[in-house]
Motif scaffolding. Sequence first.
Motif, PDB file in Angstrom:
ATOM      1  N   ASP A   1       0.828  -1.212   0.000  1.00 39.16           N
ATOM      2  CA  ASP A   1       0.000   0.000   0.000  1.00 39.16           C
ATOM      3  C   ASP A   1       0.858   1.256   0.000  1.00 39.16           C
ATOM      4  N   TRP A   2       1.904   1.261   0.817  1.00 39.72           N
ATOM      5  CA  TRP A   2       2.766   2.444   0.926  1.00 39.72           C
ATOM      6  C   TRP A   2       3.503   2.691  -0.386  1.00 39.72           C
ATOM      7  N   LEU A   3       4.033   1.633  -0.997  1.00 37.86           N
ATOM      8  CA  LEU A   3       4.754   1.792  -2.261  1.00 37.86           C
ATOM      9  C   LEU A   3       3.830   2.268  -3.373  1.00 37.86           C
ATOM     10  N   GLN A   4       2.629   1.696  -3.439  1.00 33.86           N
ATOM     11  CA  GLN A   4       1.696   2.099  -4.488  1.00 33.86           C
ATOM     12  C   GLN A   4       1.290   3.559  -4.319  1.00 33.86           C
ATOM     13  N   GLN A   5       1.090   4.002  -3.076  1.00 27.34           N
ATOM     14  CA  GLN A   5       0.754   5.409  -2.823  1.00 27.34           C
ATOM     15  C   GLN A   5       1.907   6.332  -3.195  1.00 27.34           C
ATOM     16  N   LEU A   6       3.133   5.896  -2.902  1.00 28.06           N
ATOM     17  CA  LEU A   6       4.312   6.690  -3.251  1.00 28.06           C
ATOM     18  C   LEU A   6       4.413   6.861  -4.761  1.00 28.06           C
ATOM     19  N   VAL A   7       4.204   5.788  -5.496  1.00 30.47           N
ATOM     20  CA  VAL A   7       4.284   5.846  -6.955  1.00 30.47           C
ATOM     21  C   VAL A   7       3.165   6.721  -7.518  1.00 30.47           C
ATOM     22  N   ALA A   8       1.968   6.603  -6.952  1.00 28.97           N
ATOM     23  CA  ALA A   8       0.838   7.417  -7.427  1.00 28.97           C
ATOM     24  C   ALA A   8       1.071   8.895  -7.148  1.00 28.97           C
ATOM     25  N   LEU A   9       1.755   9.191  -6.056  1.00 30.34           N
ATOM     26  CA  LEU A   9       1.994  10.582  -5.669  1.00 30.34           C
ATOM     27  C   LEU A   9       3.057  11.240  -6.535  1.00 30.34           C
ATOM     28  N   CYS A  10       3.988  10.448  -7.038  1.00 28.67           N
ATOM     29  CA  CYS A  10       5.132  10.992  -7.783  1.00 28.67           C
ATOM     30  C   CYS A  10       5.082  10.507  -9.233  1.00 28.67           C
ATOM     31  N   PRO A  11       4.611  11.308 -10.175  1.00 29.46           N
ATOM     32  CA  PRO A  11       4.540  10.863 -11.567  1.00 29.46           C
ATOM     33  C   PRO A  11       5.909  10.513 -12.142  1.00 29.46           C
ATOM     34  N   GLU A  12       6.984  11.038 -11.537  1.00 29.75           N
ATOM     35  CA  GLU A  12       8.328  10.693 -11.997  1.00 29.75           C
ATOM     36  C   GLU A  12       8.646   9.214 -11.796  1.00 29.75           C
ATOM     37  N   LEU A  13       7.865   8.533 -10.958  1.00 33.23           N
ATOM     38  CA  LEU A  13       8.107   7.120 -10.665  1.00 33.23           C
ATOM     39  C   LEU A  13       7.192   6.197 -11.469  1.00 33.23           C
ATOM     40  N   GLU A  14       6.679   6.691 -12.572  1.00 26.97           N
ATOM     41  CA  GLU A  14       5.741   5.890 -13.374  1.00 26.97           C
ATOM     42  C   GLU A  14       6.346   4.542 -13.778  1.00 26.97           C
ATOM     43  N   THR A  15       7.635   4.512 -14.106  1.00 26.84           N
ATOM     44  CA  THR A  15       8.253   3.261 -14.541  1.00 26.84           C
ATOM     45  C   THR A  15       8.349   2.232 -13.418  1.00 26.84           C
ATOM     46  N   VAL A  16       8.226   2.691 -12.175  1.00 25.62           N
ATOM     47  CA  VAL A  16       8.303   1.766 -11.041  1.00 25.62           C
ATOM     48  C   VAL A  16       7.076   0.854 -10.998  1.00 25.62           C
ATOM     49  N   SER A  17       5.955   1.307 -11.550  1.00 20.72           N
ATOM     50  CA  SER A  17       4.735   0.486 -11.541  1.00 20.72           C
ATOM     51  C   SER A  17       4.968  -0.849 -12.239  1.00 20.72           C
ATOM     52  N   ALA A  18       5.643  -0.834 -13.381  1.00 16.45           N
ATOM     53  CA  ALA A  18       5.924  -2.087 -14.100  1.00 16.45           C
ATOM     54  C   ALA A  18       6.854  -2.974 -13.282  1.00 16.45           C
ATOM     55  N   LEU A  19       7.820  -2.371 -12.603  1.00 16.51           N
ATOM     56  CA  LEU A  19       8.728  -3.142 -11.745  1.00 16.51           C
ATOM     57  C   LEU A  19       7.954  -3.841 -10.632  1.00 16.51           C
ATOM     58  N   LEU A  20       7.053  -3.124  -9.975  1.00 17.90           N
ATOM     59  CA  LEU A  20       6.282  -3.715  -8.884  1.00 17.90           C
ATOM     60  C   LEU A  20       5.380  -4.837  -9.391  1.00 17.90           C
ATOM     61  N   ALA A  21       4.825  -4.667 -10.594  1.00 17.10           N
ATOM     62  CA  ALA A  21       3.987  -5.721 -11.167  1.00 17.10           C
ATOM     63  C   ALA A  21       4.816  -6.974 -11.441  1.00 17.10           C
ATOM     64  N   ASP A  22       6.009  -6.825 -11.995  1.00 18.06           N
ATOM     65  CA  ASP A  22       6.874  -7.969 -12.255  1.00 18.06           C
ATOM     66  C   ASP A  22       7.311  -8.640 -10.954  1.00 18.06           C
ATOM     67  N   ALA A  23       7.567  -7.822  -9.931  1.00 15.28           N
ATOM     68  CA  ALA A  23       8.085  -8.352  -8.663  1.00 15.28           C
ATOM     69  C   ALA A  23       7.097  -9.256  -7.957  1.00 15.28           C
ATOM     70  N   ARG A  24       5.839  -9.197  -8.312  1.00 15.86           N
ATOM     71  CA  ARG A  24       4.868 -10.117  -7.717  1.00 15.86           C
ATOM     72  C   ARG A  24       5.183 -11.564  -8.087  1.00 15.86           C
ATOM     73  N   TYR A  25       6.016 -11.759  -9.095  1.00 14.74           N
ATOM     74  CA  TYR A  25       6.483 -13.090  -9.477  1.00 14.74           C
ATOM     75  C   TYR A  25       7.987 -13.244  -9.236  1.00 14.74           C
ATOM     76  N   GLY A  26       8.571 -12.270  -8.554  1.00 15.19           N
ATOM     77  CA  GLY A  26       9.993 -12.300  -8.242  1.00 15.19           C
ATOM     78  C   GLY A  26      10.840 -11.901  -9.433  1.00 15.19           C
ATOM     79  N   VAL A  27      11.810 -10.998  -9.223  1.00 16.71           N
ATOM     80  CA  VAL A  27      12.736 -10.621 -10.294  1.00 16.71           C
ATOM     81  C   VAL A  27      14.154 -10.611  -9.748  1.00 16.71           C
ATOM     82  N   VAL A  28      15.108 -11.027 -10.572  1.00 20.57           N
ATOM     83  CA  VAL A  28      16.527 -10.917 -10.256  1.00 20.57           C
ATOM     84  C   VAL A  28      17.109  -9.885 -11.209  1.00 20.57           C
ATOM     85  N   PHE A  29      17.922  -8.963 -10.679  1.00 19.12           N
ATOM     86  CA  PHE A  29      18.483  -7.882 -11.483  1.00 19.12           C
ATOM     87  C   PHE A  29      19.805  -8.328 -12.096  1.00 19.12           C
ATOM     88  N   THR A  30      20.024  -7.932 -13.348  1.00 20.18           N
ATOM     89  CA  THR A  30      21.164  -8.407 -14.112  1.00 20.18           C
ATOM     90  C   THR A  30      21.929  -7.228 -14.708  1.00 20.18           C
TER      91      THR A  30
END
Length: 324
Positions: free
Chosen positions: A107-136
């Motif tokens: 909830d806190w992360l989603q509110q932070l992203v909604a509050l800051c339009p500069e973080l729009e790309t973070v929404s896709a990251l959070l959606a992917d992370a629901r299935y786990g992601v490893v950074f390369t």
Amino acid sequence: MMPARMGESRTVRPPVFEVIQPGPRQSFVWHRHDYPAACARWNYHPEYELHLITAGTGHFMVGDFLGTFAPGHLVLVGPDLPHGWFSDLSMGERIAGRDIVLQAHDDWLQQLVALCPELETVSALLADARYGVVFTGPMAPVLGARLAAMGDMHDAARLAALIGLLSGLAACPRQILTGIAPFGGEGQARVADRDLERMDRVIRHLLSGGPHDIRQADMARQVGLSGPAFSRLFRRATGSTFVSFMRRLRVSRACRMLAETDASIAEISSAAGFANLSNFNRQFMEICRTTPRRYRHDVRTLSRVDDPVAGTGMKGHVPDRTAD
């Protein structure tokens, strides 16, 4: 490495459902812990978790994905997705400060992203992370260092660092790890903490043992379950059948030997617990979507540019995802 015995415990085991509570002046949790530790187990919680390994090697699981890790391994896990990192240890060994973990509620992360339009790309990251992601890629170690540096920060400085870190993670190449839904997802019942506790014991035993044949019936008996009950629970808790898990575990061990030794393919096949080379080659191709020889070549090439150690998820190799 000496195999651990079933039921062996060096620490008091809390419930597998992890309760995470930020301090009164904190929006999220940053902490570092040793291994073994009470919180280092097969667990789940409603928070996102950014997890960095700073020392040691071993196996990790996210949902139905099983892979190996080394220092610099950086993973983001979404809410209620079971996960665990299990180091290779000698009897009595302890790894100081193995993990750096940042946990923040959905909830806190989603509110932070909604509050800051500069973080729009973070929404896709959070959606992917629901299935786990490893950074390369080359940015992953840089982002890991930025996560580690947050330990010396306080209050507003730490919050500002998190916002910058999220933006960097959203732009970093990443691989999705699992295809299963988090606990509590549509059509999936939540597994009881007591049952996940049993599966934690089973997984630790399987990961700490050698490649010798392990029978499902024996494992079920050791945790006090009938064969059918064990089979159902194991699949619900891990997203995989016991037979499939053991096959992926043997291939995962073979991957490590291919990357770290000069042993022949036949020697590795035998050491990983396969009955014959033909069976090994067939199962390796099915899981990794490549041959053992090609895998050895590719992983050694990647290691020269600091790519993370590859895993053996059920879906095989997954292309990198980078936010637009």
